[in-house]
Motif scaffolding. Structure first.
Motif, PDB file in Angstrom:
ATOM      1  N   PRO A 115      19.179  30.120  59.537  1.00 25.46           N
ATOM      2  CA  PRO A 115      19.196  30.747  57.710  1.00 25.46           C
ATOM      3  C   PRO A 115      19.268  29.753  56.935  1.00 25.46           C
ATOM      4  CG  PRO A 115      21.104  31.171  58.973  1.00 25.46           C
ATOM      5  CD  PRO A 115      20.334  30.959  60.465  1.00 25.46           C
ATOM      6  N   GLY A 116      19.823  28.604  57.553  1.00 29.05           N
ATOM      7  CA  GLY A 116      20.051  27.657  56.847  1.00 29.05           C
ATOM      8  C   GLY A 116      20.755  27.496  55.360  1.00 29.05           C
ATOM      9  N   PRO A 117      21.256  26.501  54.933  1.00 32.98           N
ATOM     10  CA  PRO A 117      22.473  26.332  53.752  1.00 32.98           C
ATOM     11  C   PRO A 117      22.412  27.437  52.961  1.00 32.98           C
ATOM     12  CG  PRO A 117      22.201  23.690  54.616  1.00 32.98           C
ATOM     13  CD  PRO A 117      20.541  24.611  54.919  1.00 32.98           C
ATOM     14  N   LEU A 118      21.270  28.138  52.515  1.00 30.47           N
ATOM     15  CA  LEU A 118      20.546  28.818  51.291  1.00 30.47           C
ATOM     16  C   LEU A 118      21.118  30.390  52.103  1.00 30.47           C
ATOM     17  CD1 LEU A 118      19.841  30.197  48.710  1.00 30.47           C
ATOM     18  CD2 LEU A 118      17.217  30.025  49.854  1.00 30.47           C
ATOM     19  N   GLY A 119      20.329  30.941  52.756  1.00 25.21           N
ATOM     20  CA  GLY A 119      20.294  31.811  54.180  1.00 25.21           C
ATOM     21  C   GLY A 119      22.074  31.944  53.984  1.00 25.21           C
ATOM     22  N   GLU A 120      22.735  30.757  54.509  1.00 23.71           N
ATOM     23  CA  GLU A 120      24.385  31.416  54.484  1.00 23.71           C
ATOM     24  C   GLU A 120      25.418  31.321  53.652  1.00 23.71           C
ATOM     25  OE1 GLU A 120      24.981  27.590  56.286  1.00 23.71           O
ATOM     26  OE2 GLU A 120      24.486  27.834  58.925  1.00 23.71           O
ATOM     27  N   PHE A 121      25.295  30.789  52.463  1.00 22.84           N
ATOM     28  CA  PHE A 121      25.076  31.028  50.968  1.00 22.84           C
ATOM     29  C   PHE A 121      25.015  32.190  50.641  1.00 22.84           C
ATOM     30  CE2 PHE A 121      25.503  31.064  46.675  1.00 22.84           C
ATOM     31  CZ  PHE A 121      26.785  30.671  46.078  1.00 22.84           C
ATOM     32  N   LEU A 122      23.950  32.706  50.244  1.00 23.38           N
ATOM     33  CA  LEU A 122      23.442  34.318  50.222  1.00 23.38           C
ATOM     34  C   LEU A 122      24.170  35.021  50.929  1.00 23.38           C
ATOM     35  CD1 LEU A 122      19.881  33.607  49.542  1.00 23.38           C
ATOM     36  CD2 LEU A 122      21.805  34.018  47.439  1.00 23.38           C
ATOM     37  N   ARG A 123      24.000  35.128  52.401  1.00 26.55           N
ATOM     38  CA  ARG A 123      25.396  36.425  53.452  1.00 26.55           C
ATOM     39  C   ARG A 123      26.542  35.715  52.826  1.00 26.55           C
ATOM     40  NH1 ARG A 123      23.260  35.410  59.697  1.00 26.55           N
ATOM     41  NH2 ARG A 123      21.550  35.623  58.055  1.00 26.55           N
ATOM     42  N   ALA A 124      26.532  35.333  52.614  1.00 24.30           N
ATOM     43  CA  ALA A 124      28.231  35.001  52.657  1.00 24.30           C
ATOM     44  C   ALA A 124      28.571  35.989  51.365  1.00 24.30           C
ATOM     45  CB  ALA A 124      29.047  33.313  52.910  1.00 24.30           C
ATOM     46  N   ARG A 125      28.016  35.193  49.869  1.00 29.10           N
ATOM     47  CA  ARG A 125      28.529  36.024  49.125  1.00 29.10           C
ATOM     48  C   ARG A 125      27.834  37.656  49.157  1.00 29.10           C
ATOM     49  NH1 ARG A 125      32.292  32.792  47.108  1.00 29.10           N
ATOM     50  NH2 ARG A 125      32.024  33.933  45.306  1.00 29.10           N
ATOM     51  N   ARG A 126      26.902  37.271  49.114  1.00 32.01           N
ATOM     52  CA  ARG A 126      26.982  39.098  49.204  1.00 32.01           C
ATOM     53  C   ARG A 126      27.860  39.628  49.924  1.00 32.01           C
ATOM     54  NH1 ARG A 126      24.133  42.110  53.585  1.00 32.01           N
ATOM     55  NH2 ARG A 126      24.023  40.809  55.044  1.00 32.01           N
ATOM     56  N   ALA A 127      28.559  39.799  51.248  1.00 31.43           N
ATOM     57  CA  ALA A 127      29.264  40.595  51.747  1.00 31.43           C
ATOM     58  C   ALA A 127      30.578  40.126  51.219  1.00 31.43           C
ATOM     59  CB  ALA A 127      30.205  39.057  52.948  1.00 31.43           C
ATOM     60  N   LEU A 128      30.733  39.348  49.770  1.00 25.13           N
ATOM     61  CA  LEU A 128      32.140  39.519  49.373  1.00 25.13           C
ATOM     62  C   LEU A 128      31.400  40.362  47.607  1.00 25.13           C
ATOM     63  CD1 LEU A 128      32.945  35.726  48.939  1.00 25.13           C
ATOM     64  CD2 LEU A 128      34.093  37.487  50.199  1.00 25.13           C
ATOM     65  N   VAL A 129      30.848  40.720  47.427  1.00 21.16           N
ATOM     66  CA  VAL A 129      30.393  41.633  46.922  1.00 21.16           C
ATOM     67  C   VAL A 129      30.459  42.916  46.648  1.00 21.16           C
ATOM     68  CG1 VAL A 129      29.550  42.627  44.527  1.00 21.16           C
ATOM     69  CG2 VAL A 129      29.073  39.888  45.355  1.00 21.16           C
ATOM     70  N   ARG A 130      31.354  43.646  46.140  1.00 18.04           N
ATOM     71  CA  ARG A 130      31.622  45.331  45.934  1.00 18.04           C
ATOM     72  C   ARG A 130      30.589  46.281  45.789  1.00 18.04           C
ATOM     73  NH1 ARG A 130      37.513  46.489  44.438  1.00 18.04           N
ATOM     74  NH2 ARG A 130      36.663  45.345  42.391  1.00 18.04           N
ATOM     75  N   PRO A 131      30.406  47.236  45.940  1.00 17.23           N
ATOM     76  CA  PRO A 131      28.891  48.207  45.547  1.00 17.23           C
ATOM     77  C   PRO A 131      29.871  48.942  43.942  1.00 17.23           C
ATOM     78  CG  PRO A 131      29.253  48.576  47.585  1.00 17.23           C
ATOM     79  CD  PRO A 131      30.657  48.101  47.291  1.00 17.23           C
ATOM     80  N   GLU A 132      31.033  48.884  43.828  1.00 16.28           N
ATOM     81  CA  GLU A 132      31.859  49.562  42.609  1.00 16.28           C
ATOM     82  C   GLU A 132      31.417  48.369  41.604  1.00 16.28           C
ATOM     83  OE1 GLU A 132      35.288  49.246  45.677  1.00 16.28           O
ATOM     84  OE2 GLU A 132      33.019  49.638  45.146  1.00 16.28           O
ATOM     85  N   ASP A 133      31.240  47.564  42.015  1.00 18.08           N
ATOM     86  CA  ASP A 133      31.181  45.701  40.865  1.00 18.08           C
ATOM     87  C   ASP A 133      29.896  45.393  40.669  1.00 18.08           C
ATOM     88  OD1 ASP A 133      33.455  44.771  41.623  1.00 18.08           O
ATOM     89  OD2 ASP A 133      32.709  43.631  43.560  1.00 18.08           O
ATOM     90  N   VAL A 134      28.911  46.614  41.012  1.00 16.55           N
ATOM     91  CA  VAL A 134      27.660  46.416  40.512  1.00 16.55           C
ATOM     92  C   VAL A 134      27.200  47.569  39.909  1.00 16.55           C
ATOM     93  CG1 VAL A 134      27.160  43.800  41.767  1.00 16.55           C
ATOM     94  CG2 VAL A 134      26.618  46.310  42.599  1.00 16.55           C
ATOM     95  N   GLY A 135      28.064  48.812  39.820  1.00 17.26           N
ATOM     96  CA  GLY A 135      27.614  49.831  39.456  1.00 17.26           C
ATOM     97  C   GLY A 135      26.946  51.036  40.687  1.00 17.26           C
ATOM     98  N   LEU A 136      27.430  50.211  41.394  1.00 19.40           N
ATOM     99  CA  LEU A 136      26.811  51.213  42.668  1.00 19.40           C
ATOM    100  C   LEU A 136      27.918  52.045  42.694  1.00 19.40           C
ATOM    101  CD1 LEU A 136      24.911  48.835  44.531  1.00 19.40           C
ATOM    102  CD2 LEU A 136      24.059  50.847  43.102  1.00 19.40           C
ATOM    103  N   VAL A 137      27.713  53.115  43.715  1.00 19.70           N
ATOM    104  CA  VAL A 137      28.492  53.899  44.524  1.00 19.70           C
ATOM    105  C   VAL A 137      28.682  53.290  45.928  1.00 19.70           C
ATOM    106  CG1 VAL A 137      29.548  56.697  44.792  1.00 19.70           C
ATOM    107  CG2 VAL A 137      27.662  55.811  43.243  1.00 19.70           C
ATOM    108  N   ALA A 138      30.164  53.208  45.584  1.00 18.28           N
ATOM    109  CA  ALA A 138      30.627  53.138  47.376  1.00 18.28           C
ATOM    110  C   ALA A 138      30.819  53.971  48.328  1.00 18.28           C
ATOM    111  CB  ALA A 138      32.104  52.144  47.089  1.00 18.28           C
TER     112      ALA A 138
END
Length: 300
Positions: free
Chosen positions: A5-28
């Protein structure tokens, strides 16, 4: 063959895991097996295809456009520091690499004399790898960790003494690691730095968890709470000033407002460090750990 995945892929994956659905207007949904957003949700919110986002996370495409990078930063709710870090990853920028990473770090004599000549405030120089390179007597009197040769990261994450001296170690340790990422650059290429991170990840589950979050947050000034075995609780300010950018050397200074209780106690500690007086005791029995430490942990 599966690509890294490289540094970019690792960063995207790690940060994606920290965003909750309700933070972006989605239903958990209770059917979610993993924390954070799904890949297709990130892609939809960023206005790109799910297949393209998957290639980014898998390292099959490592150069998204600035527009795509900005869109991903928005969906991932990145602050200014993390956004800049993501753009650097997308551009493939590498930080400057020391010519001899295993050579001893040396402090120029004028800088050394500047630190040792400060008798009213604790001051020390930390190197590229968070080793204390030189410290004045007042810094060492404030905490035994502030003495030449101590690696502040190892002291914090591979020992127990520093952890026991903080009333909010979770916040302290998170700040330290986020600052370390900020100082290391988007794609660390320094072999000694990589070895230090590997040692800390292997020896400290806490460091491994925090490092894998990919938080990025530099620290240059702020407030901190110290616990001294004789003086008790000290609320001080700290400043971190880069003195040799190419060498990664930083001057760390602690200070208190003139006329404050802390300023008086630091003066008492100064006299003790110089061997001219005894330190005024302000510590209650339960406020007297074995050594002092600062609420920012290692000076990142």
């Amino acid at each position: 063959m599966v690509s890294s995945p490289g540094p970019l892929g690792e960063f995207l994956r790690a940060r994606r895991a920290l965003v909750r659905p309700e933070d972006v207007g989605l239903v958990a949904s209770s059917r979610r097996r993993l924390p954070g957003l799904r890949r297709e949700e990130i892609a939809t919110l960023a206005g790109i295809s799910a297949a393209y986002y998957l290639r980014l996370e898998r390292g099959q495409d490592r150069r998204p456009s600035p527009q795509v990078t900005d869109a991903l930063a928005g969906v991932l709710r990145l602050d200014a520091d993390a956004r800049a870090h993501l753009h650097a990853l997308a551009l493939g920028r590498h930080p400057a690499r020391p010519s001899s990473p295993y050579a001893p770090e040396t402090v120029p004599e004028p800088v050394r004399q500047l630190v040792l000549g400060r008798t009213d405030t604790p001051a020390f120089i930390q190197g590229r790898y968070q080793d204390v390179l030189v410290a004045n007597p007042l810094a060492t009197a404030l905490s035994p960790s502030y003495r030449t040769g101590v690696n502040l990261l190892r002291a914090a994450f591979l020992g127990h003494q520093v952890r026991e001296l903080h009333d909010d170690w979770d916040a302290v340790s998170a700040s330290v690691v986020a600052s370390l990422r900020a100082r290391s650059g988007p794609v660390p290429t320094d072999l000694r730095f990589a070895g230090l991170v590997a040692e800390l990840r292997a020896g400290s589950p806490e460091f491994r968890r925090l490092w894998d979050r990919h938080d990025v947050r530099p620290r240059t000034t702020g407030g901190t709470r110290l616990f001294h075995p004789t003086l008790g609780v000290l609320d001080l300010r700290y400043e971190k000033l880069t003195v040799l950018p190419d060498e990664g050397q930083v001057l760390v200074v602690y200070h208190a407002p003139p006329g404050s209780r802390e300023a008086s106690l630091l003066a008492s500690l100064t006299a003790s460090a110089n061997g001219t007086s005894h330190v005024t005791s302000n510590a209650a029995p339960h406020d007297a750990p074995n050594a002092a430490s600062h609420a920012e942990g290692p000076s990142e």
